[in-house]
Scaffold this motif. Structure first.
Motif, PDB file in Angstrom:
ATOM      1  N   HIS A   1       9.612  19.185   9.541  1.00 33.47           N
ATOM      2  CA  HIS A   1      10.868  19.865   9.233  1.00 33.47           C
ATOM      3  C   HIS A   1      11.405  20.620  10.437  1.00 33.47           C
ATOM      4  O   HIS A   1      12.557  21.041  10.456  1.00 33.47           O
ATOM      5  CB  HIS A   1      10.685  20.821   8.049  1.00 33.47           C
ATOM      6  CG  HIS A   1      10.806  20.137   6.739  1.00 33.47           C
ATOM      7  ND1 HIS A   1      11.616  20.586   5.750  1.00 33.47           N
ATOM      8  CD2 HIS A   1      10.227  19.015   6.253  1.00 33.47           C
ATOM      9  CE1 HIS A   1      11.538  19.776   4.712  1.00 33.47           C
ATOM     10  NE2 HIS A   1      10.685  18.817   5.001  1.00 33.47           N
ATOM     11  N   TRP A   2      10.566  20.788  11.460  1.00 34.57           N
ATOM     12  CA  TRP A   2      11.012  21.425  12.692  1.00 34.57           C
ATOM     13  C   TRP A   2      12.041  20.559  13.410  1.00 34.57           C
ATOM     14  O   TRP A   2      12.897  21.069  14.120  1.00 34.57           O
ATOM     15  CB  TRP A   2       9.800  21.685  13.587  1.00 34.57           C
ATOM     16  CG  TRP A   2      10.121  22.471  14.802  1.00 34.57           C
ATOM     17  CD1 TRP A   2      10.371  23.808  14.868  1.00 34.57           C
ATOM     18  CD2 TRP A   2      10.245  21.966  16.135  1.00 34.57           C
ATOM     19  NE1 TRP A   2      10.623  24.160  16.161  1.00 34.57           N
ATOM     20  CE2 TRP A   2      10.559  23.052  16.963  1.00 34.57           C
ATOM     21  CE3 TRP A   2      10.116  20.703  16.699  1.00 34.57           C
ATOM     22  CZ2 TRP A   2      10.745  22.918  18.321  1.00 34.57           C
ATOM     23  CZ3 TRP A   2      10.297  20.580  18.056  1.00 34.57           C
ATOM     24  CH2 TRP A   2      10.609  21.663  18.849  1.00 34.57           C
ATOM     25  N   PHE A   3      11.966  19.249  13.189  1.00 36.58           N
ATOM     26  CA  PHE A   3      12.926  18.325  13.763  1.00 36.58           C
ATOM     27  C   PHE A   3      14.147  18.271  12.835  1.00 36.58           C
ATOM     28  O   PHE A   3      14.048  17.829  11.690  1.00 36.58           O
ATOM     29  CB  PHE A   3      12.317  16.925  13.922  1.00 36.58           C
ATOM     30  CG  PHE A   3      11.192  16.892  14.907  1.00 36.58           C
ATOM     31  CD1 PHE A   3      11.436  16.707  16.254  1.00 36.58           C
ATOM     32  CD2 PHE A   3       9.885  17.055  14.496  1.00 36.58           C
ATOM     33  CE1 PHE A   3      10.404  16.676  17.168  1.00 36.58           C
ATOM     34  CE2 PHE A   3       8.843  17.031  15.397  1.00 36.58           C
ATOM     35  CZ  PHE A   3       9.116  16.852  16.744  1.00 36.58           C
ATOM     36  N   GLY A   4      15.282  18.725  13.345  1.00 39.74           N
ATOM     37  CA  GLY A   4      16.477  18.874  12.521  1.00 39.74           C
ATOM     38  C   GLY A   4      16.983  17.577  11.908  1.00 39.74           C
ATOM     39  O   GLY A   4      17.486  17.559  10.795  1.00 39.74           O
ATOM     40  N   ARG A   5      16.859  16.474  12.641  1.00 34.97           N
ATOM     41  CA  ARG A   5      17.384  15.219  12.120  1.00 34.97           C
ATOM     42  C   ARG A   5      16.549  14.705  10.952  1.00 34.97           C
ATOM     43  O   ARG A   5      17.013  13.867  10.186  1.00 34.97           O
ATOM     44  CB  ARG A   5      17.417  14.171  13.216  1.00 34.97           C
ATOM     45  CG  ARG A   5      18.435  14.501  14.284  1.00 34.97           C
ATOM     46  CD  ARG A   5      18.591  13.327  15.192  1.00 34.97           C
ATOM     47  NE  ARG A   5      19.484  12.367  14.587  1.00 34.97           N
ATOM     48  CZ  ARG A   5      20.595  11.927  15.151  1.00 34.97           C
ATOM     49  NH1 ARG A   5      20.937  12.387  16.328  1.00 34.97           N
ATOM     50  NH2 ARG A   5      21.342  11.038  14.552  1.00 34.97           N
TER      51      ARG A   5
ATOM     52  N   ARG B   1      15.040  16.905   8.768  1.00 38.99           N
ATOM     53  CA  ARG B   1      15.177  17.855   7.671  1.00 38.99           C
ATOM     54  C   ARG B   1      16.268  17.411   6.704  1.00 38.99           C
ATOM     55  O   ARG B   1      16.092  17.423   5.496  1.00 38.99           O
ATOM     56  CB  ARG B   1      15.493  19.246   8.230  1.00 38.99           C
ATOM     57  CG  ARG B   1      15.322  20.341   7.234  1.00 38.99           C
ATOM     58  CD  ARG B   1      15.551  21.719   7.822  1.00 38.99           C
ATOM     59  NE  ARG B   1      15.002  21.874   9.147  1.00 38.99           N
ATOM     60  CZ  ARG B   1      15.712  22.264  10.208  1.00 38.99           C
ATOM     61  NH1 ARG B   1      16.986  22.550  10.095  1.00 38.99           N
ATOM     62  NH2 ARG B   1      15.130  22.396  11.389  1.00 38.99           N
TER      63      ARG B   1
ATOM     64  N   TRP C   1      20.933  12.358   8.003  1.00 37.51           N
ATOM     65  CA  TRP C   1      22.329  12.081   8.303  1.00 37.51           C
ATOM     66  C   TRP C   1      22.571  10.588   8.502  1.00 37.51           C
ATOM     67  O   TRP C   1      23.683  10.112   8.350  1.00 37.51           O
ATOM     68  CB  TRP C   1      22.769  12.829   9.566  1.00 37.51           C
ATOM     69  CG  TRP C   1      22.713  14.302   9.428  1.00 37.51           C
ATOM     70  CD1 TRP C   1      21.780  15.135   9.960  1.00 37.51           C
ATOM     71  CD2 TRP C   1      23.603  15.137   8.705  1.00 37.51           C
ATOM     72  NE1 TRP C   1      22.029  16.427   9.628  1.00 37.51           N
ATOM     73  CE2 TRP C   1      23.162  16.458   8.842  1.00 37.51           C
ATOM     74  CE3 TRP C   1      24.742  14.892   7.949  1.00 37.51           C
ATOM     75  CZ2 TRP C   1      23.814  17.527   8.261  1.00 37.51           C
ATOM     76  CZ3 TRP C   1      25.390  15.963   7.379  1.00 37.51           C
ATOM     77  CH2 TRP C   1      24.931  17.268   7.533  1.00 37.51           C
TER      78      TRP C   1
END
Length: 69
Positions: free
Chosen positions: A32-36, A38, A41
């Motif tokens: 979840h640290w990786f925004g993409r 979490r 898109w």
């Protein structure tokens, strides 16, 4: 009538279930640290899977670097 029984961190459990649950929790938190990852898109699942594999590779690489120090 089934009660969920999850062991606390670092404690033994009679059936052995849940004794290593922190590994899964920590891995999900690191992903979840990786925004993409979490919030998804991408509309194509192969691109999302590629980002997931890249994130897993980076997590493993960082763990290996920390153990070799």
């Amino acid at each position: 009538g089934i009660k969920p029984v999850i062991a606390r961190r670092g404690t033994e459990h009679g059936s052995g279930l849940g004794t290593k649950r922190w590994v899964v929790e920590q891995t999900i938190a690191l992903l979840h640290w990786f925004g993409r990852l979490r919030i998804r898109w991408e509309t194509r699942d192969d691109i999302h899977e590629a980002f997931l594999k890249l994130a897993c590779s980076l997590i493993c690489w960082r763990r290996l670097q920390n153990t070799l120090r």
